[in-house]
Design a protein around this motif. Structure first.
Motif, PDB file in Angstrom:
ATOM      1  N   HIS A  74      -5.349  29.404  45.804  1.00 52.02           N
ATOM      2  CA  HIS A  74      -5.231  30.806  45.404  1.00 52.02           C
ATOM      3  C   HIS A  74      -4.529  30.887  44.056  1.00 52.02           C
ATOM      4  O   HIS A  74      -3.644  30.069  43.763  1.00 52.02           O
ATOM      5  CB  HIS A  74      -4.415  31.604  46.427  1.00 52.02           C
ATOM      6  N   ARG A  75      -4.902  31.875  43.254  1.00 52.51           N
ATOM      7  CA  ARG A  75      -4.169  32.126  42.005  1.00 52.51           C
ATOM      8  C   ARG A  75      -2.775  32.632  42.352  1.00 52.51           C
ATOM      9  O   ARG A  75      -2.610  33.560  43.143  1.00 52.51           O
ATOM     10  CB  ARG A  75      -4.923  33.156  41.160  1.00 52.51           C
ATOM     11  N   GLN A  76      -1.781  32.001  41.775  1.00 56.15           N
ATOM     12  CA  GLN A  76      -0.400  32.287  42.185  1.00 56.15           C
ATOM     13  C   GLN A  76      -0.002  33.730  41.887  1.00 56.15           C
ATOM     14  O   GLN A  76       0.609  34.392  42.725  1.00 56.15           O
ATOM     15  CB  GLN A  76       0.562  31.330  41.468  1.00 56.15           C
ATOM     16  N   LEU A  80       1.223  24.839  41.685  1.00 57.94           N
ATOM     17  CA  LEU A  80       0.908  23.870  40.636  1.00 57.94           C
ATOM     18  C   LEU A  80       0.566  24.639  39.378  1.00 57.94           C
ATOM     19  O   LEU A  80      -0.397  25.418  39.358  1.00 57.94           O
ATOM     20  CB  LEU A  80      -0.268  22.990  41.063  1.00 57.94           C
ATOM     21  N   ARG A  81       1.350  24.427  38.322  1.00 56.16           N
ATOM     22  CA  ARG A  81       1.187  25.204  37.097  1.00 56.16           C
ATOM     23  C   ARG A  81      -0.011  24.744  36.277  1.00 56.16           C
ATOM     24  O   ARG A  81      -0.443  23.601  36.364  1.00 56.16           O
ATOM     25  CB  ARG A  81       2.464  25.111  36.255  1.00 56.16           C
ATOM     26  N   MET A  83      -5.279  27.014  36.307  1.00 51.56           N
ATOM     27  CA  MET A  83      -4.546  28.256  36.495  1.00 51.56           C
ATOM     28  C   MET A  83      -3.266  27.921  37.249  1.00 51.56           C
ATOM     29  O   MET A  83      -3.146  26.840  37.834  1.00 51.56           O
ATOM     30  CB  MET A  83      -5.372  29.269  37.304  1.00 51.56           C
ATOM     31  N   ASN A  84      -2.298  28.831  37.243  1.00 53.93           N
ATOM     32  CA  ASN A  84      -1.137  28.682  38.109  1.00 53.93           C
ATOM     33  C   ASN A  84      -1.626  28.889  39.543  1.00 53.93           C
ATOM     34  O   ASN A  84      -2.074  29.975  39.905  1.00 53.93           O
ATOM     35  CB  ASN A  84      -0.055  29.693  37.747  1.00 53.93           C
TER      36      ASN A  84
END
Length: 249
Positions: A51-53, A29-30, A186-187
């Motif tokens: 988690h941060r992508q 999810l952007r 965050m992404n």
């Protein structure tokens, strides 16, 4: 800051999906995207990890989220912090006023003790899926594993503290149509499971489906506005949003 009013209508949904009862889902999810998450039948539980992508070592941190906002539950106006002091997501609307960040997720041993064993080989889609294995399966799609499974959020579920200090599941908390809006700052790699809450006293395995409606909350190259209620809820949130904005500056 609980809200008992439905969120504003979504003008332009980007996509719409249903996570069937007792199954799992994951996706990226952007930044600036939001999900309206809906309990379709009532009594749902949606276990979630984030988690941060770009760097999955940065992920949702339950302890920092709760102590920064002096809370033991999540609702509208709350931010979900990472272990780097940044905000990975925030709750911008909520019809329930309480979502559980403490109860954890059930594993195979717990579910077999409560519900019995039903394997895919024999029962196919009527198998019993536990929340822990479901989340690990989704994380594995992105090169992560069991060691990356941190404390989760249980959306739509509520727990109370008994007189002896034990956590008690509050039955009937989420009605059909209950919803929250979760905005991603965050992404984010999100993994979801609709398996029952581990403290749910119901003896029959009866998971519920959940609907996801994606929409754009703000441009991907932008940020939550300065007067955003999640940003201004407390000084700690303000600093968390600043740290997040600097990452994307």
């Amino acid at each position: 800051m609980p809200s008992t009013l439905p969120a504003a209508a979504i003008a332009e949904p980007l996509w719409d999906a249903v996570i069937p009862a007792g199954t799992h889902w994951s996706g990226v999810l952007r930044r600036g995207l939001a999900l309206r998450i809906v309990d379709l039948e009532g009594g749902a539980n949606l276990s979630a990890v984030f988690h941060r992508q770009e760097d999955p070592l940065e992920r949702y941190n339950m302890a920092d989220t709760l102590k920064a906002q002096h809370t033991a539950h999540l609702t509208r106006g709350h931010a979900l912090f990472t272990d780097m002091g940044r905000v990975i997501a925030s709750i911008t609307a909520d019809t329930l006023g309480w979502h559980d960040p403490l109860g954890g997720v059930g594993d195979a041993a717990l579910f077999e003790h409560k519900y019995g064993a039903k394997s895919y080989q024999r029962y196919r889609n009527d198998m019993i899926r536990n929340g822990r294995d479901s989340l690990v399966l989704e994380l594995a799609k992105y090169g992560l594993g069991a060691r990356d499974l941190v404390a989760n959020v249980n959306f739509f579920s509520k727990v109370a503290v008994a007189g002896d200090g034990a956590l008690e599941f509050v039955s009937g908390h989420s009605p059909a149509g209950g919803s929250l809006d979760l905005r991603f700052e965050m992404n984010t790699l999100a993994a979801f499971s609709t398996a029952p809450h581990p403290l749910d006293p119901q003896r029959d395995y009866a998971p519920k489906p959940v609907r996801l409606i994606a929409y754009r909350a703000y441009p991907a190259d932008g940020a939550a506005p300065a007067d955003d209620p999640c940003r201004t809820a407390c000084p700690e949130n303000g600093r968390g949003f600043i740290n997040t904005d600097r990452l994307f500056a």
